[in-house]
Design a protein around this motif. Structure first.
Motif, PDB file in Angstrom:
ATOM      1  N   VAL A  85       5.919  -6.880  -2.866  1.00  0.00           N
ATOM      2  CA  VAL A  85       4.725  -6.207  -3.431  1.00  0.00           C
ATOM      3  C   VAL A  85       4.545  -6.533  -4.904  1.00  0.00           C
ATOM      4  O   VAL A  85       3.453  -6.452  -5.432  1.00  0.00           O
ATOM      5  CB  VAL A  85       4.795  -4.684  -3.244  1.00  0.00           C
TER       6      VAL A  85
ATOM      7  N   ILE B 235      -0.949 -10.387   5.465  1.00  0.00           N
ATOM      8  CA  ILE B 235      -0.643 -10.730   4.082  1.00  0.00           C
ATOM      9  C   ILE B 235       0.450 -11.794   4.029  1.00  0.00           C
ATOM     10  O   ILE B 235       0.365 -12.751   3.276  1.00  0.00           O
ATOM     11  CB  ILE B 235      -0.210  -9.466   3.315  1.00  0.00           C
TER      12      ILE B 235
ATOM     13  N   GLU C 228       4.709  -9.406  -6.145  1.00  0.00           N
ATOM     14  CA  GLU C 228       3.938 -10.639  -6.251  1.00  0.00           C
ATOM     15  C   GLU C 228       2.444 -10.379  -5.986  1.00  0.00           C
ATOM     16  O   GLU C 228       1.608 -11.201  -6.309  1.00  0.00           O
ATOM     17  CB  GLU C 228       4.454 -11.671  -5.233  1.00  0.00           C
ATOM     18  N   LEU C 229       2.157  -9.261  -5.392  1.00  0.00           N
ATOM     19  CA  LEU C 229       0.756  -8.990  -4.994  1.00  0.00           C
ATOM     20  C   LEU C 229       0.044  -8.205  -6.111  1.00  0.00           C
ATOM     21  O   LEU C 229      -0.335  -7.070  -5.948  1.00  0.00           O
ATOM     22  CB  LEU C 229       0.721  -8.184  -3.690  1.00  0.00           C
ATOM     23  N   ASN C 230      -0.048  -8.860  -7.292  1.00  0.00           N
ATOM     24  CA  ASN C 230      -0.657  -8.134  -8.423  1.00  0.00           C
ATOM     25  C   ASN C 230      -1.912  -8.833  -8.921  1.00  0.00           C
ATOM     26  O   ASN C 230      -2.211  -8.829 -10.096  1.00  0.00           O
ATOM     27  CB  ASN C 230       0.361  -7.994  -9.553  1.00  0.00           C
ATOM     28  N   SER C 231      -2.636  -9.450  -8.005  1.00  0.00           N
ATOM     29  CA  SER C 231      -3.852 -10.150  -8.461  1.00  0.00           C
ATOM     30  C   SER C 231      -4.930  -9.178  -8.933  1.00  0.00           C
ATOM     31  O   SER C 231      -5.941  -9.591  -9.469  1.00  0.00           O
ATOM     32  CB  SER C 231      -4.412 -11.036  -7.345  1.00  0.00           C
TER      33      SER C 231
ATOM     34  N   LYS D  53       0.120 -15.254   2.108  1.00  0.00           N
ATOM     35  CA  LYS D  53       0.850 -15.462   0.867  1.00  0.00           C
ATOM     36  C   LYS D  53       2.220 -16.104   1.084  1.00  0.00           C
ATOM     37  O   LYS D  53       2.875 -16.471   0.129  1.00  0.00           O
ATOM     38  CB  LYS D  53       1.045 -14.103   0.167  1.00  0.00           C
TER      39      LYS D  53
ATOM     40  N   ASN E  77       4.751 -14.543   1.588  1.00  0.00           N
ATOM     41  CA  ASN E  77       5.627 -13.664   0.823  1.00  0.00           C
ATOM     42  C   ASN E  77       5.099 -12.254   1.002  1.00  0.00           C
ATOM     43  O   ASN E  77       3.909 -12.033   1.056  1.00  0.00           O
ATOM     44  CB  ASN E  77       5.566 -14.066  -0.657  1.00  0.00           C
ATOM     45  N   ILE E  78       6.049 -11.302   1.072  1.00  0.00           N
ATOM     46  CA  ILE E  78       5.551  -9.940   1.193  1.00  0.00           C
ATOM     47  C   ILE E  78       6.068  -9.047   0.073  1.00  0.00           C
ATOM     48  O   ILE E  78       5.924  -7.830   0.111  1.00  0.00           O
ATOM     49  CB  ILE E  78       5.928  -9.312   2.554  1.00  0.00           C
TER      50      ILE E  78
END
Lengths: 723, 102, 175
Positions: B94, B85, B96-99, B89, B91-92
């Motif tokens: 979490v 990931i 930011e990981l809201n796709s 990205k 970036n890790i």
């Protein structure tokens, strides 16, 4: 019934073949005639054989009945209708009365079938269409089958099936040339005649049906003859009177009695064999058979019997007067038939059933003979007309070529007829005849025998049967006796008039001059009928030791005393008949009719003859009293009630308007748009907004999902604590 | 008597578990979330072993053994995923990981 | 107060403190180190509970292998600390509240269903460690043989998965 032992001895098991035989002929012609290219003679032969087979079966059945000492036998064939107390079966009743009718129907029917092979081929209206020729014999066989059902039925309903069947055949055959009139001109005259016959018969059938309903309700819930007669013995007499009089309406329709006789003269539009078979010898006697079969009912109520006798006698006299004023050879015979049917109905009305049946049989012989001979005369005249017309048109071509060309000229007969004579030639008009005893000698002698038999001259068949009726009438009903005697006088007079006009004097047209004799296939059946007309009286000679028919029918009708010959009665009638023939010779024979000369009776009788000529304006009267008001009511109902009120107002304005209002305003605007639509839209909007709210929960942050899981854990634990 | 009631172990385990759960909820670094999960697993293991000791049965210990094995496998795959990931990205976080948000 | 209880309380305080330190450290490396300390205290608990094999496994597998892997990844990715984020501002207080409620609830449940007669005595030095280990091995390789083998397959699959996930394509294309 003694079924088992009776059937084992004799030929009773053959009874269903009375119907199957003609139906088989019908089916063979229907199915195979086209594919195997049956010739006309083949089609006729099949039909005649089928009818002949029915005659043989009838003869065997009659023989079996005589072996059985005249005992009635019921031959069950199939179940028909079993509902509640109504138990109807196809059961054939074989007794002396029904076998007598079977023999007459199939015997005369077979002879007429054979005659028709020759006749139909030459009918002026026949344009060599194979299908038409076959169809004619299909109808004839169907008629024989229906008539057999009528006379062999064991119940009033089976009789009614046959009754309607023969009515249908009558309709089909009167309208056989449905697209033209009797002279082959395009017209609806023939089909109108057929409709008239059918509708008039409907009126009669209506009476028969009501009689049937009454019978079912009051006479033992059955239509079976024996059960009805048994129940009638204990029924109130007014019911029996009602039943018998309603039945009389049916009889008047089928047997052409006052007031429903009017269809029979128009029925002459059918081919001549049809007139002979259906409208003289067999179908029209069905009414007489019905009264005879119902003898146990009529015997119970003398007042009804009196009415029947008066109707018969009135018809006999009335029709006889009309026959005097007719010019068409077949119309004279038609009114004569009505008159003779009046004799029979009067006889059975008086309770003289044997005399009625006797006259029915002899009348079948000599009236069939007369009709068929008249057909022969008409065709002879037709041939003469052709030969002459052809001769004039092809004078230089010589005589030999004529024969070859004759056939093709057949088709456009109308054209050359119209051109050469200016108007269509009517071969049935007696004013176009004259002197035909020289051109058609065989037909002349046959016609003479028929005439003498009909006029009641000793020793021809008609003498014995008519005398028996008159004798019965003189003993019981003097008014009936006098009416019948006068009718007998008129009978002899109009037959004499016919003989003098047709066969004596000079030919009044070229066609009559060139008339040609008919072929053997037509004359041979006539010879047989002529012999029967001469010796038919032997069936029931009024002498001690004879009375054969009386004894024979007594098995069915009960013991009747055979009356001896009453010389005064016989003498008066024979004398009157001879006198009438003599008078007719004075008027028509001594000074033969000239071309275009009016009838010599017209002047001395004046308006009376005009009345006779125009059938006493009965048709016009019916038109004025019944048909025209009926049409007016129909038009009123159709235009004002149905169209303007029912269609325009009720349908278009009230119902359509209501529906429009309902659908436009009530349903569309309020119920649909503001109700259902709005609700559906609201549902959709609500779902959208709820999901728009809920989707915010799905924020994509894993941690918040985990938070909801923890929330769930906390809540569940809380529940466990506080439960 | 040198005994410690088993309830104390259970309470300790509950507290450790809740701390782990809180870590999962409040931290945004997936590595720390992962470590919190390990902590929760440990809390559960502690109860297993405590009761195994009380009832003198080895089944509890064997379960813990399996849990440790599974946790090892889980950590191996989970850390590989985090690395992937991060590669994708850069970036890790979490958050930011809201796709997958609705 | 017995000595076991004193040891328990001290260890409990240490383990709770290290757990809190793990959760609240700003630097992920500190977190990892706190967690190692926590694992060690738990391993001591296991020893107290008479499970020396599990205690050793805990130290080697958790405290050793797993935590080394964590530290390695933290340093590989440079993910010691993250930039502050404004997302989910209500998450933190809500999580605290819920955690508190959960602790209260679970403690209440445990206390309300207390089993005071079930006590645990720490094994003394005379305990034959090999004995208990043998017994456990007998059980593991007889009764739990199939789960044991399945675990080996699981570890194999995890290994293959980790390799596949992190493998660099030769031609430069990332998988």
């Amino acid at each position: 019934m003694h079924l088992s032992e009776s059937i084992s001895s004799g030929f009773f098991f053959l009874a269903p073949w009375l119907v199957f035989a003609p139906v088989t002929g019908l089916l063979i012609n229907l199915i195979f005639s086209k594919s195997f290219k049956f010739s006309e003679n083949m089609v006729g032969a099949v039909a005649s054989l089928a009818s002949g087979a029915a005659f043989i079966v009838s003869a065997l059945l009659a023989y079996s009945v005589s072996l059985n000492h005249g005992e009635a036998v019921s031959v069950p064939f199939a179940q028909w209708i079993h509902i509640g107390t109504l138990q109807l079966d196809w059961t054939f009743r074989v007794d002396s009365l029904s076998t007598t009718m079977m023999l007459v129907v199939s015997g005369v029917g077979t002879l007429i079938h054979i005659y028709a092979i020759g006749y139909m081929h030459e009918d002026v209206r026949f344009k060599h269409e194979e299908g038409r020729f076959t169809r004619f014999f299909l109808f004839l066989n169907l008629f024989i089958a229906a008539m057999m059902i009528l006379v062999s039925g064991d119940s009033y309903m089976m009789l009614f099936v046959g009754w309607e069947g023969v009515g249908l055949c009558s309709f089909l055959l009167i309208g056989f040339w449905f697209e033209m009139d009797t002279l082959a001109r395009p017209s609806w005259a023939n089909s109108n005649a057929a409709k008239k016959a059918f509708i008039t018969n409907r009126v009669g059938d209506f009476g028969f049906l009501i009689a049937g309903f009454l019978m079912f309700w009051y006479l033992g819930n059955s239509f079976q003859f024996d059960k009805v007669f048994e129940a009638a013995k204990t029924a109130p007499p007014e019911i029996i009177v009602a039943i018998t009089l309603f039945m009389l309406i049916g009889v008047a329709g089928k047997s052409a009695q006052i007031p429903l006789y009017i269809w029979l003269p128009d029925a002459m539009a059918g081919p001549t064999p049809v007139s002979a078979l259906i409208h003289a010898a067999t179908m029209v006697t069905a009414g007489v058979y019905l009264v005879t079969r119902s003898a146990p009912l009529y015997t119970l109520v003398p007042q009804a019997q009196y009415i029947v006798a008066m109707v018969g006698a009135g018809t006999a006299l009335f029709a006889a007067t009309i026959a005097v004023g007719q010019y068409d050879i077949k119309k004279v015979l038609a009114y004569s038939t009505i008159s003779q049917l009046g004799f029979m109905v009067a006889a059975v009305g008086m309770g003289a059933y044997v005399a009625g049946m006797f006259h029915l049989i002899t009348h079948a012989f000599f009236k069939a003979l007369l009709f068929l001979s008249a057909g022969s005369v008409i065709l002879g005249l037709e041939r003469g007309h052709h030969a002459h017309a052809h001769h004039a048109a092809h004078d230089d071509n010589g005589k030999k070529k004529k024969e070859g060309k004759k056939k093709e000229e057949h088709g456009n007969h109308d054209d050359h007829g119209g051109v050469e004579h200016g108007e269509t030639f009517d071969p049935g008009d007696m004013r176009n005849m004259g002197g035909m005893r020289k051109t058609m000698p065989v037909t002349f002698w046959l016609y003479m025998i028929g005439t003498l038999a009909l006029a009641g001259i000793f020793p021809f068949a008609g003498f014995w049967s008519k005398d028996e009726i008159l004798l019965d009438a003189s003993l019981h009903f003097s008014s009936v006796y006098w009416q019948l005697t006068i009718a007998a006088f008129f009978t002899a007079f109009y037959m004499g008039r016919q003989i003098w006009m047709v066969f004596f004097g000079e030919a009044r047209t070229d066609a009559a001059k060139h008339a040609q004799e008919s072929p053997k296939v037509m004359t041979l059946p006539l010879v047989v009928l002529a012999v029967l007309s001469v010796v038919g009286g032997a069936l029931n000679l009024p002498f001690e030791g004879f009375h054969n028919l009386t004894h024979w029918l007594s098995h069915t009708l009960g013991e009747v005393e055979g009356l001896p010959l009453n010389v005064p009665v016989a003498g008066i009638s024979t004398g009157l008949a001879l006198l009438a023939i003599l008078i007719s010779w004075f008027i028509y024979g001594r000074n033969p009719l000239k071309v275009n000369q009016p009838d010599p009776l017209k002047k001395p009788l004046g308006f009376i003859f005009t009345g006779m000529e125009n059938k006493w304006f009965v048709d016009e009267g019916y038109f004025a009293v019944i048909i025209n008001p009926f049409k007016k009511i129909s038009a009123f109902l159709a235009d004002v009630i149905d169209w303007r009120f029912w269609h325009d107002f009720v349908h278009d304005t009230v119902i359509l308007g209501t529906y429009n209002w309902l659908s436009e305003i009530a349903l569309n605007e309020y119920a649909d748009q503001k109700g259902i639509d709005a609700f559906a839209n609201w549902l959709g909007d609500a779902t959208q907004s709820v999901s728009a709210t809920l989707r915010k929960l799905q924020n994509g942050f894993v941690r918040s999902y985990a938070l909801s899981v923890l929330l769930g854990v906390v809540l569940i634990l809380g529940y466990l604590i506080f439960k | 008597m040198n005994t410690v009631p088993v309830d104390y172990y259970v309470i300790l385990s509950a507290v450790l578990f809740t701390i782990g759960a809180m870590g999962v909820l409040i931290r945004r670094n997936p590595l720390i979330i992962f470590m919190s999960i390990e902590l929760m697993l440990n809390a559960a293991n502690l109860v297993f072993v405590a009761y195994a000791s009380v009832f003198q049965s080895f089944s509890g210990q064997i379960f813990v053994f399996f849990v440790i094995a599974v946790a090892a496998a889980e950590v191996a795959v989970g850390l590989a995923l985090i690395v992937q990931i991060f590669k994708a990205k850069k970036n890790i976080n979490v958050d930011e990981l809201n796709s997958l948000k609705g | 107060m017995n000595s076991d209880l004193i040891v328990f309380i001290v260890l409990a305080i240490v383990s709770i403190a290290t757990a809190m330190g793990m959760v609240f450290s700003r630097n992920a490396v500190y977190s990892a180190l706190f967690l190692v300390l926590n694992f060690v205290t738990v391993a001591v608990f296991y020893l107290l509970l008479g499970a020396p094999f599990i205690a050793m496994s805990q130290i080697t597998v958790y405290g050793g292998a797993i935590m080394v892997l964590f530290l390695f990844v933290i340093m590989l990715l440079g993910a010691e600390s993250l930039a502050p984020s404004k997302a989910l501002p209500w998450q933190r207080p809500l999580a605290f509240t819920l955690a508190l409620v959960l602790v209260v609830e679970s403690v209440y449940l445990i206390v309300s269903r207390a089993q005071p007669n079930l006590g645990i005595t720490a094994p003394d030095a005379s305990l034959n460690t090999m004995d208990s280990l043998r017994q456990m091995a007998m059980e593991l390789f007889s009764k739990y043989l199939l789960p044991f083998e399945v675990t080996s397959i699981l570890l194999l699959v995890a290994m293959v998965g980790a390799i596949v996930l992190t493998k660099q394509e030769k031609n430069g294309r990332e998988s």
